[in-house]
Design a protein around this motif. Structure first.
Motif, PDB file in Angstrom:
ATOM      1  N   UNK A 211      31.973 -37.589  15.625  1.00 49.46           N
ATOM      2  CA  UNK A 211      31.814 -38.782  14.798  1.00 49.46           C
ATOM      3  C   UNK A 211      30.465 -39.453  15.027  1.00 49.46           C
ATOM      4  N   UNK A 212      29.681 -38.935  15.955  1.00 47.79           N
ATOM      5  CA  UNK A 212      28.362 -39.498  16.214  1.00 47.79           C
ATOM      6  C   UNK A 212      27.375 -38.364  16.465  1.00 47.79           C
ATOM      7  N   UNK A 213      26.099 -38.663  16.358  1.00 46.64           N
ATOM      8  CA  UNK A 213      25.052 -37.659  16.517  1.00 46.64           C
ATOM      9  C   UNK A 213      25.063 -37.122  17.953  1.00 46.64           C
ATOM     10  N   UNK A 214      25.128 -35.810  18.100  1.00 49.07           N
ATOM     11  CA  UNK A 214      25.160 -35.220  19.441  1.00 49.07           C
ATOM     12  C   UNK A 214      24.084 -34.166  19.678  1.00 49.07           C
ATOM     13  N   UNK A 215      23.607 -33.510  18.633  1.00 53.21           N
ATOM     14  CA  UNK A 215      22.615 -32.439  18.828  1.00 53.21           C
ATOM     15  C   UNK A 215      21.342 -32.958  19.502  1.00 53.21           C
ATOM     16  N   UNK A 216      20.972 -34.202  19.194  1.00 52.74           N
ATOM     17  CA  UNK A 216      19.745 -34.773  19.763  1.00 52.74           C
ATOM     18  C   UNK A 216      19.934 -35.264  21.196  1.00 52.74           C
ATOM     19  N   UNK A 217      21.190 -35.277  21.657  1.00 54.08           N
ATOM     20  CA  UNK A 217      21.471 -35.802  22.989  1.00 54.08           C
ATOM     21  C   UNK A 217      21.441 -34.729  24.073  1.00 54.08           C
ATOM     22  N   UNK A 218      21.406 -33.466  23.680  1.00 52.74           N
ATOM     23  CA  UNK A 218      21.515 -32.382  24.661  1.00 52.74           C
ATOM     24  C   UNK A 218      20.368 -32.408  25.667  1.00 52.74           C
TER      25      UNK A 218
END
Length: 433
Positions: A211-218
């Motif tokens: 439900x939230x942006x995760x690809x940029x958090x890796x």
């Protein structure tokens, strides 16, 4: 996508879809397809291609496919998309973290034995009505059993065991059929082991959302994870060995994470992070060049994109404590012209020199606000930020499927299973799309 086998040994391919719509992340179920042949790469590729055709999804519009690291699935993606210069396969980051934890624990032989001892006590409670009743009288919490395929279940088992240790000790000592209780020194070891593993658990939980942006958090999370593990205080032998094993596994499996093009571009185009967490300047320069090239492909076209929600920081334990310090350190050098920025798109240069967003901001909403200033970058950004970092959404399908495909429903056809799961997966907002 992921593959699952039910209690009747029938295998299914689960496929979910994720995309940005009106500054929100939307998702849906494309299908749970029963596999009738051997799971060869070609068969999986053909099945996935058929799913896309049924939904009228052109392969060209698919930005990326997230799966676990199974060789046949990885090859299937390569066969279907075929362009080595434009790889679209992203390994599930949750599976990578699972391997980091499992392999680190396996490196410490005595730790594996200690976990086995705790598991035997938990198993005894699960099988003993008397013990379970006694525990229920003194606590509302239950012991958690380890699941072999989920490393964090080991973490939760140890954490709950420590929380209930006084009750467990009393019950075990009063029952001659119980396995021996772990000693006081082992309790101290387990407490420190939990501390060492907690950053990994936080990273796993944070990156499994859809439900939230995760690809940029890796990439930021890898950086913060390594820092947290390094900062963990260890005074016991096993916890210190585990800490060193985790650092070794992180270096081995996550050391090249900045070179994963998709994740690197997503991070740079998340205005909360930009270049903050990049250690490799060569890799960063390479990614900025790629972004600049993509921006140019959008120049001359235009249109843009209204409300939403983000989320994701764990309120009890957070990996992000040092984020503001990193932002402040970076802001001192912001604005100074660098030679590496020569040749980049003017939009990209302007974006890189602007201040980073707040950690609590929704990056999709930030891009909505910036779309008039960066009309071309916004199109590239939304493409990369709308991809999830793990294949967990497709695995969640199988949790529901397992509840449906029980012994009492052994004649339920795969077509009806697919329909039931589809109806369960949608809400009112889906039909508005």
């Amino acid at each position: 996508m992921d593959i699952w086998t039910d209690i009747h040994t029938q295998s299914y391919l689960g496929v979910t879809v994720h995309f940005e719509k009106n500054n929100k992340l939307a998702s849906g179920l494309l299908g749970v397809i029963d596999l009738q042949e051997r799971h060869t790469s070609q068969y999986i590729a053909d099945t996935l291609n058929e799913v896309c055709k049924q939904w009228d999804i052109s392969l060209e519009t698919i930005t990326a496919i997230v799966t676990d690291g199974a060789a046949n699935i990885t090859k299937a993606v390569d066969l279907l998309f075929g362009n080595p210069n434009k790889p679209r396969h992203i390994p599930c980051f949750a599976h990578t973290l699972n391997l980091v934890a499992e392999n680190a624990i396996a490196r410490v032989t005595d730790l594996s034995l200690l976990i086995k001892n705790v598991k035997s006590i938990v198993t005894w409670f699960k099988h003993s009505v008397v013990a379970s009743d006694e525990l229920r009288k003194v606590s509302n919490s239950k012991l958690i059993q380890e699941v072999p395929t989920r490393w964090n279940s080991t973490f939760y088992m140890l954490e709950r065991f420590i929380a209930l240790r006084r009750f467990i000790n009393d019950i075990v000592n009063r029952n001659i059929s119980a396995p021996p209780m772990v000693c006081a020194k082992d309790i101290e070891e387990i407490i420190e082991i939990i501390t060492v593993l907690r950053p990994l658990e936080a990273a796993t939980t944070e990156l499994c959302g859809e439900q939230y942006v995760s690809s940029s958090m890796v990439i930021p999370i890898v950086h913060l994870l390594e820092t947290k593990i390094d900062e963990a205080t260890t005074t016991q032998i096993l916890s210190n060995q585990l800490k060193n094993a985790l650092k070794l596994e992180c270096s081995k499996r996550l050391g090249q994470i900045e070179n994963v093009t998709f994740l690197a571009i997503a991070t740079i185009l998340d205005s909360r992070f930009k270049r903050l967490y990049f250690k490799n300047s060569v890799s960063l320069s390479k990614m900025l060049t790629k972004i600049s090239e993509e921006i140019k492909s959008y120049e001359g076209t235009s249109e843009s994109s209204s409300d939403s929600s983000d989320s994701s920081q764990n309120t009890e334990y957070s990996l992000w404590n040092n984020h503001e310090k990193i932002v402040q350190q970076s802001s001192r050098s912001r604005g100074r012209a660098t030679r590496e920025e020569i040749g980049y798109s003017s939009e990209l240069n302007l974006y890189l020199k602007s201040a980073v967003g707040r950690l609590t901001d929704n990056p999709l909403l930030l891009w909505k606000d910036m779309s008039t200033v960066y009309p071309n970058i916004v199109k590239v950004a939304l493409k990369y930020l709308s991809t999830v970092a793990t294949s967990v959404p497709s695995e969640r399908l199988f949790s529901k499927a397992g509840l449906i495909m029980n012994q009492q429903r052994n004649r339920l056809t795969s077509k009806k299973l697919n329909m039931l799961l589809f109806l369960q997966s949608v809400d009112e907002s889906f039909w508005e799309l």
